[in-house]
Motif scaffolding. Structure first.
Motif, PDB file in Angstrom:
ATOM      1  N   GLU A 140       1.020  -1.257   0.011  1.00 43.08           N
ATOM      2  CA  GLU A 140       0.007   0.098  -0.127  1.00 43.08           C
ATOM      3  C   GLU A 140       1.069   1.256   0.037  1.00 43.08           C
ATOM      4  O   GLU A 140       0.577   2.159  -0.626  1.00 43.08           O
ATOM      5  CB  GLU A 140      -0.945   0.011   1.226  1.00 43.08           C
ATOM      6  N   VAL A 198      -3.732   3.184   3.624  1.00 38.52           N
ATOM      7  CA  VAL A 198      -4.877   2.901   2.737  1.00 38.52           C
ATOM      8  C   VAL A 198      -5.994   4.206   2.722  1.00 38.52           C
ATOM      9  O   VAL A 198      -6.186   4.552   1.565  1.00 38.52           O
ATOM     10  CB  VAL A 198      -5.748   1.642   3.012  1.00 38.52           C
ATOM     11  N   VAL A 240      -9.972  -0.182  -3.543  1.00 40.05           N
ATOM     12  CA  VAL A 240      -9.227  -0.819  -2.214  1.00 40.05           C
ATOM     13  C   VAL A 240      -9.570  -2.352  -2.350  1.00 40.05           C
ATOM     14  O   VAL A 240     -10.718  -2.718  -2.754  1.00 40.05           O
ATOM     15  CB  VAL A 240      -9.702  -0.378  -1.028  1.00 40.05           C
TER      16      VAL A 240
END
Length: 250
Positions: free
Chosen positions: A16, A128, A144
């Motif tokens: 991420e 995130v 996501v």
């Protein structure tokens, strides 16, 4: 929804960070970030990369107290044009620090799980949510992974009771009303507000008010205040939902 290990959280954190750095590469760092009022992309990047280095230092030391991030040398470049690359460096150093310690090793953490494993999960979702902030600011599609997003929603509920700096959290009490969050992908939670506390459970049942969205990624944005539930679907007591969202803030 699946359960995660410390190693899986740490490895996903690295991925991420790389994704966020790629989103930010060659961007105008003065671009405002509407979901973080008062910040531009430079401030967002400096914050996120700083948190990564702060957490890594505490994990490496198995710190017994909170380090003062403002007093740490974080290596932030003088030129914001170098911020994306600086952020990306954390894709190696943060997972390395997290994996260098046993997940059950005790250390300081602001949540209820005061072990190294708290930080692998927390840094994954910190990254995130701030990648989502950058994508929204730049008008990019938000994507996501569904397993990551579902774990992120559940982590929000796990840590919310410990956000003592957020005054509204103490007001999240009720008479058994329920707030249900449901995704078409099969992820679902029900939060119950009792007179002495609130608690959550994985559940597919509707509540006093129910938010219905396509994915857990949609619900992640709702609980973190990045999207309005009215962008999706609300059934039942909308006033209860508004009351909850005003107070359930980290």
């Amino acid at each position: 929804m699946r359960d995660w290990t410390h190693a899986e959280h740490a490895e996903a954190t690295g991925r991420e960070i790389t994704r966020m750095a790629e989103v930010l590469r060659d961007r105008d760092m003065s671009t405002p970030v509407p979901t973080c009022p008062g910040w531009d992309l430079a401030a967002l990047t400096a914050h996120t990369g700083g948190v990564h280095r702060w957490a890594a230092a505490m994990v490496r030391d198995l710190a017994e107290r909170r380090y003062d991030r403002d007093r740490m040398e974080l290596g932030l470049p003088a030129d914001p044009g170098g911020y994306a690359a600086w952020l990306g460096e954390g894709a190696g150093s943060l997972p390395e620090a997290l994996l260098s310690r046993e997940p059950q090793a005790p250390m300081w953490a602001w949540g209820g799980d005061r072990h190294v494993r708290f930080w692998s999960r927390r840094q994954l979702h910190e990254t995130v949510v701030h990648r989502v902030d950058a994508e929204l600011a730049l008008g990019l599609p938000v994507s996501v992974d569904e397993d990551v997003a579902a774990d992120g929603v559940e982590e929000f509920f796990d840590i919310l009771p410990y956000a003592r700096w957020s005054p509204g959290v103490a007001e999240l009490r009720g008479a058994g009303e329920t707030i249900s969050l449901q995704a078409d992908t099969g992820a679902g939670w029900v939060v119950t507000v009792d007179p002495d506390r609130f608690h959550h459970a994985r559940s597919l049942r509707p509540g006093t008010v129910t938010v219905r969205a396509a994915t857990a990624a949609d619900l992640l944005q709702v609980v973190w205040g990045r999207r309005s539930p009215q962008d999706y679907g609300v059934e039942g007591d909308a006033g209860l939902l508004g009351w909850w969202l005003e107070r359930a803030v980290i």
